[in-house]
Write an enzyme that holds these catalytic residues in place. Structure first.
Site, mmCIF file in Angstrom:
data_model
loop_
_atom_site.group_PDB
_atom_site.id
_atom_site.type_symbol
_atom_site.label_atom_id
_atom_site.label_comp_id
_atom_site.label_asym_id
_atom_site.label_seq_id
_atom_site.Cartn_x
_atom_site.Cartn_y
_atom_site.Cartn_z
ATOM 1 N N LYS A 13 0.835 -1.208 0.000
ATOM 2 C CA LYS A 13 0.000 0.000 0.000
ATOM 3 C C LYS A 13 0.872 1.261 0.000
ATOM 4 O O LYS A 13 0.690 2.153 -0.824
ATOM 5 C CB LYS A 13 -0.932 0.030 1.237
ATOM 6 C CG LYS A 13 -1.900 -1.143 1.311
ATOM 7 C CD LYS A 13 -2.824 -1.051 2.514
ATOM 8 C CE LYS A 13 -2.113 -1.150 3.862
ATOM 9 N NZ LYS A 13 -1.411 -2.435 4.101
ATOM 10 N N ARG A 88 -10.147 -0.067 8.472
ATOM 11 C CA ARG A 88 -9.716 -1.444 8.703
ATOM 12 C C ARG A 88 -10.753 -2.267 9.447
ATOM 13 O O ARG A 88 -10.509 -3.441 9.707
ATOM 14 C CB ARG A 88 -8.437 -1.441 9.536
ATOM 15 C CG ARG A 88 -7.140 -1.392 8.738
ATOM 16 C CD ARG A 88 -6.004 -1.197 9.743
ATOM 17 N NE ARG A 88 -4.789 -1.861 9.395
ATOM 18 C CZ ARG A 88 -3.723 -1.253 8.841
ATOM 19 N NH1 ARG A 88 -3.763 0.020 8.534
ATOM 20 N NH2 ARG A 88 -2.637 -1.927 8.598
ATOM 21 N N ARG A 127 11.331 -5.144 5.403
ATOM 22 C CA ARG A 127 10.943 -3.742 5.171
ATOM 23 C C ARG A 127 11.835 -2.782 5.958
ATOM 24 O O ARG A 127 12.153 -3.023 7.110
ATOM 25 C CB ARG A 127 9.491 -3.514 5.569
ATOM 26 C CG ARG A 127 9.094 -2.044 5.600
ATOM 27 C CD ARG A 127 7.605 -1.825 5.497
ATOM 28 N NE ARG A 127 6.825 -2.543 6.487
ATOM 29 C CZ ARG A 127 5.493 -2.633 6.446
ATOM 30 N NH1 ARG A 127 4.811 -2.075 5.461
ATOM 31 N NH2 ARG A 127 4.855 -3.307 7.371
ATOM 32 N N ARG A 160 10.647 -1.022 11.512
ATOM 33 C CA ARG A 160 9.519 -0.802 12.413
ATOM 34 C C ARG A 160 9.525 -1.819 13.535
ATOM 35 O O ARG A 160 9.840 -2.990 13.321
ATOM 36 C CB ARG A 160 8.207 -0.903 11.624
ATOM 37 C CG ARG A 160 7.879 0.332 10.843
ATOM 38 C CD ARG A 160 6.749 0.135 9.863
ATOM 39 N NE ARG A 160 5.593 -0.572 10.407
ATOM 40 C CZ ARG A 160 4.450 -0.742 9.734
ATOM 41 N NH1 ARG A 160 4.323 -0.228 8.509
ATOM 42 N NH2 ARG A 160 3.451 -1.402 10.262
ATOM 43 N N ARG A 171 -0.805 -9.736 12.835
ATOM 44 C CA ARG A 171 -1.464 -8.700 12.026
ATOM 45 C C ARG A 171 -2.242 -9.316 10.874
ATOM 46 O O ARG A 171 -3.317 -8.825 10.503
ATOM 47 C CB ARG A 171 -0.424 -7.689 11.518
ATOM 48 C CG ARG A 171 -0.004 -6.713 12.627
ATOM 49 C CD ARG A 171 1.411 -6.205 12.462
ATOM 50 N NE ARG A 171 1.586 -5.363 11.309
ATOM 51 C CZ ARG A 171 2.765 -5.167 10.706
ATOM 52 N NH1 ARG A 171 3.856 -5.771 11.150
ATOM 53 N NH2 ARG A 171 2.841 -4.396 9.667
HETATM 54 P P1 ADP Z 1 0.931 -1.907 7.416
HETATM 55 O O1 ADP Z 1 1.795 -0.979 6.607
HETATM 56 O O2 ADP Z 1 1.697 -3.098 7.877
HETATM 57 O O3 ADP Z 1 -0.357 -2.228 6.775
HETATM 58 P P2 ADP Z 1 0.266 0.369 9.031
HETATM 59 O O4 ADP Z 1 1.499 1.189 8.982
HETATM 60 O O5 ADP Z 1 -0.866 0.791 8.168
HETATM 61 O O6 ADP Z 1 0.621 -1.156 8.770
HETATM 62 O O7 ADP Z 1 -0.255 0.282 10.537
HETATM 63 C C1 ADP Z 1 0.607 -0.055 11.589
HETATM 64 C C2 ADP Z 1 -0.220 -0.250 12.849
HETATM 65 O O8 ADP Z 1 -0.904 0.977 13.175
HETATM 66 C C3 ADP Z 1 -1.317 -1.289 12.765
HETATM 67 O O9 ADP Z 1 -0.859 -2.608 13.015
HETATM 68 C C4 ADP Z 1 -2.272 -0.808 13.858
HETATM 69 O O10 ADP Z 1 -1.794 -1.113 15.153
HETATM 70 C C5 ADP Z 1 -2.195 0.706 13.681
HETATM 71 N N1 ADP Z 1 -3.203 1.165 12.699
HETATM 72 C C6 ADP Z 1 -2.962 1.718 11.475
HETATM 73 N N2 ADP Z 1 -4.119 2.006 10.853
HETATM 74 C C7 ADP Z 1 -5.121 1.625 11.695
HETATM 75 C C8 ADP Z 1 -6.547 1.637 11.616
HETATM 76 N N3 ADP Z 1 -7.202 2.114 10.543
HETATM 77 N N4 ADP Z 1 -7.241 1.149 12.677
HETATM 78 C C9 ADP Z 1 -6.619 0.694 13.775
HETATM 79 N N5 ADP Z 1 -5.282 0.619 13.906
HETATM 80 C C10 ADP Z 1 -4.528 1.094 12.874
HETATM 81 P P1 ADP Z 2 2.039 -1.870 3.203
HETATM 82 O O1 ADP Z 2 2.014 -0.359 3.200
HETATM 83 O O2 ADP Z 2 0.862 -2.468 2.511
HETATM 84 O O3 ADP Z 2 2.240 -2.432 4.559
HETATM 85 P P2 ADP Z 2 4.643 -1.567 1.910
HETATM 86 O O4 ADP Z 2 4.389 -0.695 0.739
HETATM 87 O O5 ADP Z 2 5.291 -0.964 3.097
HETATM 88 O O6 ADP Z 2 3.289 -2.328 2.330
HETATM 89 O O7 ADP Z 2 5.499 -2.828 1.379
HETATM 90 C C1 ADP Z 2 5.952 -3.832 2.278
HETATM 91 C C2 ADP Z 2 7.363 -4.245 1.879
HETATM 92 O O8 ADP Z 2 7.328 -4.930 0.624
HETATM 93 C C3 ADP Z 2 8.303 -3.061 1.701
HETATM 94 O O9 ADP Z 2 9.572 -3.446 2.169
HETATM 95 C C4 ADP Z 2 8.320 -2.838 0.182
HETATM 96 O O10 ADP Z 2 9.565 -2.302 -0.264
HETATM 97 C C5 ADP Z 2 8.101 -4.240 -0.357
HETATM 98 N N1 ADP Z 2 7.321 -4.255 -1.607
HETATM 99 C C6 ADP Z 2 6.282 -3.436 -1.930
HETATM 100 N N2 ADP Z 2 5.790 -3.741 -3.149
HETATM 101 C C7 ADP Z 2 6.530 -4.791 -3.599
HETATM 102 C C8 ADP Z 2 6.492 -5.579 -4.813
HETATM 103 N N3 ADP Z 2 5.597 -5.352 -5.779
HETATM 104 N N4 ADP Z 2 7.392 -6.578 -4.925
HETATM 105 C C9 ADP Z 2 8.292 -6.828 -3.924
HETATM 106 N N5 ADP Z 2 8.367 -6.128 -2.779
HETATM 107 C C10 ADP Z 2 7.496 -5.116 -2.610
#
Ligand code: ADP
Ligand code: ADP
Ligand code: ZN
Length: 218
Positions: A13, A88, A127, A160, A171
């Site tokens: 994302k 979410r 990541r 992170r 998660r």
């Molecule tokens: P990821 O990139 O792995 O999808 P995020 O960076 O979006 O994770 O979120 C990290 C953490 O922040 C989540 O595991 C949760 O604890 C909290 N969080 C983020 N967005 C939300 C949401 N919409 N509702 C509740 N908790 C959230």
């Molecule tokens: P999210 O925001 O959904 O948690 P991220 O964008 O942070 O996901 O991506 C999670 C990890 O995967 C990061 O380390 C990113 O560099 C890697 N990544 C993202 N897109 C791809 C892809 N298409 N192929 C391989 N690795 C990816």
């Protein structure tokens, strides 16, 4: 354009958000980034969010909805926004409907990026993040030019606290129970766009761009 990005943790994302905000010139509203910022500044919000985040649990709905409502009311969201990581839960999705009604807006498209669980865990543990500009890297799949240093701002990259294998599995479970129903919610409204995220970054982006171009009003 008023867009939502959903998908399990590590689906890409944040990575795709980089292309979306650059192409369509809309602000990215990433609740995870907002919470991490609050935790590192040790604000009241950060104190509330920290333990949930580190355990791989969701921050309570009322806290999360409050910060999103406030953020979406700011003037820079007037011509559109990208919500990344919100809603979410069904409660959040319903609250977002109310917020949109109050602002006289609609969610036009919900981009759902899916990736198989076993790939996700590899993405999460590798990541790395720039705390300064929120750019996302991966030690193997998207390494910075110089080890551990942001290409854009030269600050050190961090890992992170919640990007450990056990927390990642938590998660994913939370996603399956809490967030999957949100996909049905938007599918019923006819705004859900499904994207296969298990391909190269640029290929995923091509598909997203094809789907979103028609909402671009600029
Ligand atoms: P990821 O990139 O792995 O999808 P995020 O960076 O979006 O994770 O979120 C990290 C953490 O922040 C989540 O595991 C949760 O604890 C909290 N969080 C983020 N967005 C939300 C949401 N919409 N509702 C509740 N908790 C959230
Ligand atoms: P999210 O925001 O959904 O948690 P991220 O964008 O942070 O996901 O991506 C999670 C990890 O995967 C990061 O380390 C990113 O560099 C890697 N990544 C993202 N897109 C791809 C892809 N298409 N192929 C391989 N690795 C990816
Ligand atoms: Zn940076």
């Amino acid at each position: 354009m008023n867009i939502v990005l959903v998908g399990p943790p590590g689906a890409g994302k944040g990575t795709q958000a980089e292309s979306i905000i650059e192409t369509y010139k809309i602000p990215q509203i990433a609740t995870g980034d907002m919470f991490r910022e609050a935790v590192s500044q040790e604000t009241e919000l950060g104190k509330k969010a920290k333990e949930f985040m580190n355990a791989g649990k969701l921050v309570p709905d009322e806290v999360t909805i409050g910060i999103v409502r406030e953020r979406l009311s700011k003037p820079d969201c007037e011509n559109g926004f990208l919500l990344d990581g919100f809603p979410r839960t069904i409660v959040q999705a319903e609250a977002l409907e109310d917020i949109m009604k109050d602002l006289n807006k609609d969610i036009e498209a919900v981009v759902n990026i899916s990736v198989p669980d076993e790939i996700i865990v590899r993405r999460i543990v590798g990541r790395r993040l720039c705390k300064n500009c929120n750019l996302v890297y991966h030690v193997e799949f998207n390494p910075p030019k110089q080890d551990g240093v942001c290409d854009k701002c030269s600050k050190n990259l961090i890992q992170r606290a919640d990007d450990q294998e056990d927390t990642a599995v938590n998660r994913l479970n939370v996603y399956a129970t809490e967030t999957n129903p949100v996909l049905d919610f938007y599918a019923k409204k006819g705004v859900l766009i499904n994207i296969d995220g298990n391909r190269a970054r640029s290929v995923v982006w091509e598909d997203i761009k094809k789907a979103l171009d028609k909402y671009d009003r600029n």
